[in-house]
Design a protein around this motif. Structure first.
Motif, PDB file in Angstrom:
ATOM      1  N   LEU A 155     -26.867 -96.174  33.584  1.00  0.00           N
ATOM      2  CA  LEU A 155     -25.628 -95.408  33.637  1.00  0.00           C
ATOM      3  C   LEU A 155     -25.867 -94.054  34.296  1.00  0.00           C
ATOM      4  O   LEU A 155     -25.075 -93.612  35.147  1.00  0.00           O
ATOM      5  CB  LEU A 155     -25.047 -95.216  32.231  1.00  0.00           C
ATOM      6  CG  LEU A 155     -23.779 -94.354  32.152  1.00  0.00           C
ATOM      7  CD1 LEU A 155     -22.654 -94.968  32.973  1.00  0.00           C
ATOM      8  CD2 LEU A 155     -23.339 -94.165  30.705  1.00  0.00           C
TER       9      LEU A 155
ATOM     10  N   GLU B 150     -13.674 -97.336  19.267  1.00  0.00           N
ATOM     11  CA  GLU B 150     -14.929 -97.766  18.642  1.00  0.00           C
ATOM     12  C   GLU B 150     -16.134 -97.018  19.201  1.00  0.00           C
ATOM     13  O   GLU B 150     -16.985 -96.556  18.415  1.00  0.00           O
ATOM     14  CB  GLU B 150     -15.125 -99.280  18.798  1.00  0.00           C
ATOM     15  CG  GLU B 150     -16.359 -99.784  18.072  1.00  0.00           C
ATOM     16  CD  GLU B 150     -16.509-101.302  18.126  1.00  0.00           C
ATOM     17  OE1 GLU B 150     -17.555-101.810  17.686  1.00  0.00           O
ATOM     18  OE2 GLU B 150     -15.568-101.976  18.612  1.00  0.00           O
ATOM     19  N   PRO B 151     -16.260 -96.857  20.546  1.00  0.00           N
ATOM     20  CA  PRO B 151     -17.381 -96.050  21.051  1.00  0.00           C
ATOM     21  C   PRO B 151     -17.382 -94.630  20.503  1.00  0.00           C
ATOM     22  O   PRO B 151     -18.435 -94.086  20.181  1.00  0.00           O
ATOM     23  CB  PRO B 151     -17.153 -96.059  22.569  1.00  0.00           C
ATOM     24  CG  PRO B 151     -16.389 -97.301  22.839  1.00  0.00           C
ATOM     25  CD  PRO B 151     -15.499 -97.480  21.647  1.00  0.00           C
TER      26      PRO B 151
ATOM     27  N   ASN C 291     -18.574 -94.653  16.895  1.00  0.00           N
ATOM     28  CA  ASN C 291     -20.035 -94.793  16.851  1.00  0.00           C
ATOM     29  C   ASN C 291     -20.719 -93.490  17.227  1.00  0.00           C
ATOM     30  O   ASN C 291     -21.735 -93.106  16.631  1.00  0.00           O
ATOM     31  CB  ASN C 291     -20.484 -95.915  17.780  1.00  0.00           C
ATOM     32  CG  ASN C 291     -20.039 -97.286  17.293  1.00  0.00           C
ATOM     33  OD1 ASN C 291     -19.822 -97.490  16.092  1.00  0.00           O
ATOM     34  ND2 ASN C 291     -19.897 -98.222  18.203  1.00  0.00           N
TER      35      ASN C 291
ATOM     36  N   ASP D 132     -21.245 -90.349  28.520  1.00  0.00           N
ATOM     37  CA  ASP D 132     -22.119 -91.338  27.901  1.00  0.00           C
ATOM     38  C   ASP D 132     -21.947 -91.461  26.391  1.00  0.00           C
ATOM     39  O   ASP D 132     -22.777 -92.084  25.724  1.00  0.00           O
ATOM     40  CB  ASP D 132     -23.590 -91.092  28.259  1.00  0.00           C
ATOM     41  CG  ASP D 132     -24.143 -89.802  27.690  1.00  0.00           C
ATOM     42  OD1 ASP D 132     -23.341 -88.912  27.351  1.00  0.00           O
ATOM     43  OD2 ASP D 132     -25.375 -89.673  27.601  1.00  0.00           O
TER      44      ASP D 132
ATOM     45  N   ASN E  71     -19.731 -93.283  25.394  1.00  0.00           N
ATOM     46  CA  ASN E  71     -19.474 -94.720  25.485  1.00  0.00           C
ATOM     47  C   ASN E  71     -20.682 -95.365  26.142  1.00  0.00           C
ATOM     48  O   ASN E  71     -21.005 -95.062  27.293  1.00  0.00           O
ATOM     49  CB  ASN E  71     -18.212 -94.972  26.307  1.00  0.00           C
ATOM     50  CG  ASN E  71     -17.768 -96.430  26.300  1.00  0.00           C
ATOM     51  OD1 ASN E  71     -18.550 -97.329  26.001  1.00  0.00           O
ATOM     52  ND2 ASN E  71     -16.517 -96.668  26.635  1.00  0.00           N
ATOM     53  N   ASP E  72     -21.374 -96.241  25.429  1.00  0.00           N
ATOM     54  CA  ASP E  72     -22.603 -96.825  25.974  1.00  0.00           C
ATOM     55  C   ASP E  72     -22.368 -98.140  26.711  1.00  0.00           C
ATOM     56  O   ASP E  72     -23.323 -98.830  27.074  1.00  0.00           O
ATOM     57  CB  ASP E  72     -23.647 -97.023  24.873  1.00  0.00           C
ATOM     58  CG  ASP E  72     -23.188 -98.007  23.795  1.00  0.00           C
ATOM     59  OD1 ASP E  72     -22.064 -98.528  23.892  1.00  0.00           O
ATOM     60  OD2 ASP E  72     -23.966 -98.231  22.842  1.00  0.00           O
ATOM     61  N   ASN E  73     -21.089 -98.495  26.958  1.00  0.00           N
ATOM     62  CA  ASN E  73     -20.782 -99.702  27.720  1.00  0.00           C
ATOM     63  C   ASN E  73     -20.770 -99.356  29.203  1.00  0.00           C
ATOM     64  O   ASN E  73     -19.841 -98.711  29.703  1.00  0.00           O
ATOM     65  CB  ASN E  73     -19.432-100.279  27.286  1.00  0.00           C
ATOM     66  CG  ASN E  73     -19.141-101.616  27.934  1.00  0.00           C
ATOM     67  OD1 ASN E  73     -19.131-101.744  29.148  1.00  0.00           O
ATOM     68  ND2 ASN E  73     -18.894-102.633  27.114  1.00  0.00           N
ATOM     69  N   PHE E  74     -21.800 -99.790  29.902  1.00  0.00           N
ATOM     70  CA  PHE E  74     -21.978 -99.433  31.306  1.00  0.00           C
ATOM     71  C   PHE E  74     -20.765 -99.816  32.148  1.00  0.00           C
ATOM     72  O   PHE E  74     -20.236 -98.998  32.914  1.00  0.00           O
ATOM     73  CB  PHE E  74     -23.238-100.120  31.849  1.00  0.00           C
ATOM     74  CG  PHE E  74     -23.428 -99.964  33.337  1.00  0.00           C
ATOM     75  CD1 PHE E  74     -24.018 -98.823  33.856  1.00  0.00           C
ATOM     76  CD2 PHE E  74     -23.020-100.961  34.218  1.00  0.00           C
ATOM     77  CE1 PHE E  74     -24.192 -98.668  35.224  1.00  0.00           C
ATOM     78  CE2 PHE E  74     -23.189-100.819  35.582  1.00  0.00           C
ATOM     79  CZ  PHE E  74     -23.786 -99.671  36.087  1.00  0.00           C
ATOM     80  N   ASP E  75     -20.299-101.031  32.012  1.00  0.00           N
ATOM     81  CA  ASP E  75     -19.190-101.505  32.848  1.00  0.00           C
ATOM     82  C   ASP E  75     -17.916-100.713  32.584  1.00  0.00           C
ATOM     83  O   ASP E  75     -17.189-100.362  33.529  1.00  0.00           O
ATOM     84  CB  ASP E  75     -18.941-102.996  32.605  1.00  0.00           C
ATOM     85  CG  ASP E  75     -20.065-103.878  33.127  1.00  0.00           C
ATOM     86  OD1 ASP E  75     -20.755-103.449  34.076  1.00  0.00           O
ATOM     87  OD2 ASP E  75     -20.259-104.972  32.572  1.00  0.00           O
ATOM     88  N   ASP E  76     -17.631-100.423  31.319  1.00  0.00           N
ATOM     89  CA  ASP E  76     -16.418 -99.677  30.995  1.00  0.00           C
ATOM     90  C   ASP E  76     -16.453 -98.272  31.588  1.00  0.00           C
ATOM     91  O   ASP E  76     -15.451 -97.782  32.142  1.00  0.00           O
ATOM     92  CB  ASP E  76     -16.233 -99.592  29.482  1.00  0.00           C
ATOM     93  CG  ASP E  76     -15.776-100.912  28.870  1.00  0.00           C
ATOM     94  OD1 ASP E  76     -15.466-101.849  29.634  1.00  0.00           O
ATOM     95  OD2 ASP E  76     -15.735-101.005  27.628  1.00  0.00           O
TER      96      ASP E  76
ATOM     97  N   THR F 156     -16.097 -98.369  35.355  1.00  0.00           N
ATOM     98  CA  THR F 156     -14.718 -98.705  35.716  1.00  0.00           C
ATOM     99  C   THR F 156     -13.796 -97.496  35.578  1.00  0.00           C
ATOM    100  O   THR F 156     -12.812 -97.361  36.316  1.00  0.00           O
ATOM    101  CB  THR F 156     -14.199 -99.856  34.833  1.00  0.00           C
ATOM    102  OG1 THR F 156     -15.024-101.013  35.037  1.00  0.00           O
ATOM    103  CG2 THR F 156     -12.761-100.216  35.171  1.00  0.00           C
TER     104      THR F 156
END
Length: 356
Positions: free
Chosen positions: A22, A245-246, A249, A323, A325-330, A333
């Motif tokens: 990321l 949710e991210p 967390n 970061d 949010n640890d979802n790379f694709d999200d 995007t």
């Protein structure tokens, strides 16, 4: 309004490949799309932010994959380091990046970090200001006096010589006193809304501008960057739920860190006694609160409202913390929406300039 990308909360506890994917790919995106800078922090001894123990190392990696964007430490915890070593390492990065380095300095906050230091946690502010002055002198080629462990003095010059004749300097600020001190030395400001509202920070920015002017600097030349949690998409409601949710967390990890800090300050907070229902209520309350004037989570339209508020408070740059949010694709995007927001701000600036 300028835009930069900020990294702070990468989980260092995971054992997996491509941990820095990321960081690398979003920095490439920012470089190609005329963002002002990328910031990498200095974090120690906690999974929260554990990807980033050394900003000089992360910026060295970014120097190899970017061409024009400024590479900033956000921050170097000055009391943990010998000033000569800071000057040496960052001069290497300045050379590798062809003169794109800037350093945000901090005094440190977590007492546990000071196992890395010979300096006192209690005197960390004084140590920071003294260290910054030494780093700046070494950067400009001056010889400074340093002492070894026995107290013997040596006159030292550092190498390699950097590309930039002067070191672009930022100060991480939360208290009014630090805003004023930063103005005294003509440094730029990096701040956040972690511990205050924008309405509470705005007067501190005014104090900073006044301090610049009082000490012979152009009050409008100093830059103020605001770190903001950022995640954009097509419409507010969709993005709000996608980020929920991210962010929960992220807050869970952040709350644990704050709990430890509270204990160090003699305040007893035991979140382990919270039931799951209690924790969910707390997270929901906190998230809704953050969405009201503390983030760039939403659509371009809703985020533009926050940008206007930041402008009115005297902020020059949004340091977009992506970061959490640890979802790379999200996250990847969402970046084109952030680029569009940046371009919308530039269009507004061009319109105002043409009218004037």
């Amino acid at each position: 309004m300028e835009f930069s990308l900020f990294y702070f909360s990468g989980d260092g506890s995971k054992i997996e490949s491509n941990k820095y994917n990321l960081l690398i790919e979003s920095a490439k995106f920012a470089d190609k799309n005329n963002f002002s800078a990328v910031w990498t922090p200095e974090r120690h001894f906690h999974a929260f932010g554990g990807l980033y123990p050394s900003p000089s190392l992360t910026c060295t990696a970014l120097a190899m994959v970017t061409k024009q964007i400024q590479l900033r430490a956000g921050s170097v915890v000055m009391p943990l380091h010998n000033p000569a070593r800071v000057a040496e390492e960052w001069s290497v990065v300045d050379n590798l990046s062809n003169g794109r380095v800037a350093i945000g300095f901090a005094s440190g906050w977590t007492i546990d970090d000071f196992v890395l230091s010979t300096e006192s946690h209690a005197n960390r502010k004084e140590t920071m200001w003294r260290g910054i002055q030494t780093v700046q002198k070494l950067w400009e080629g001056e010889q400074v006096e340093l002492k070894d462990a026995t107290g013997k003095s040596f006159n030292v010059k550092t190498f390699p010589r950097p590309i930039q004749p002067k070191l672009p300097t930022w100060i991480v600020c939360q208290s009014s006193a630090t805003f004023i001190e930063a103005g005294k030395i003509g440094a730029n400001i990096l701040t956040s809304l972690l511990g205050a509202t924008l309405e509470e920070v705005a007067p501190q920015i005014s104090l900073y501008r006044q301090s610049l002017e009082q000490h012979g600097y152009d009050p409008n030349a100093g830059k103020v960057a605001m770190m903001i949690h950022t995640f954009l998409g097509e419409d507010f409601d969709t993005i709000k739920e996608a980020a929920r949710e991210p962010f929960y967390n992220y807050l869970k990890t952040h709350i644990e860190l704050l709990e430890n800090l509270a204990k160090n300050a003699g305040i007893n907070v035991d979140l382990k006694k919270f039931t799951e229902a209690d924790m969910n209520s707390l997270l929901r309350f906190a998230y809704e609160g953050w969405l009201k004037g503390r983030t760039l989570i939403g659509s371009k339209t809703t985020c533009m409202e926050m940008i206007e508020r930041l402008k009115n408070a005297g902020v020059d740059e949004v340091a977009c913390l992506i970061d959490f949010n640890d979802n790379f694709d999200d996250v990847m995007t969402s970046l084109p929406y952030l680029k569009d927001l940046k371009n919308m701000c530039n269009l507004e600036k061009e319109k105002m300039m043409s009218l004037s």
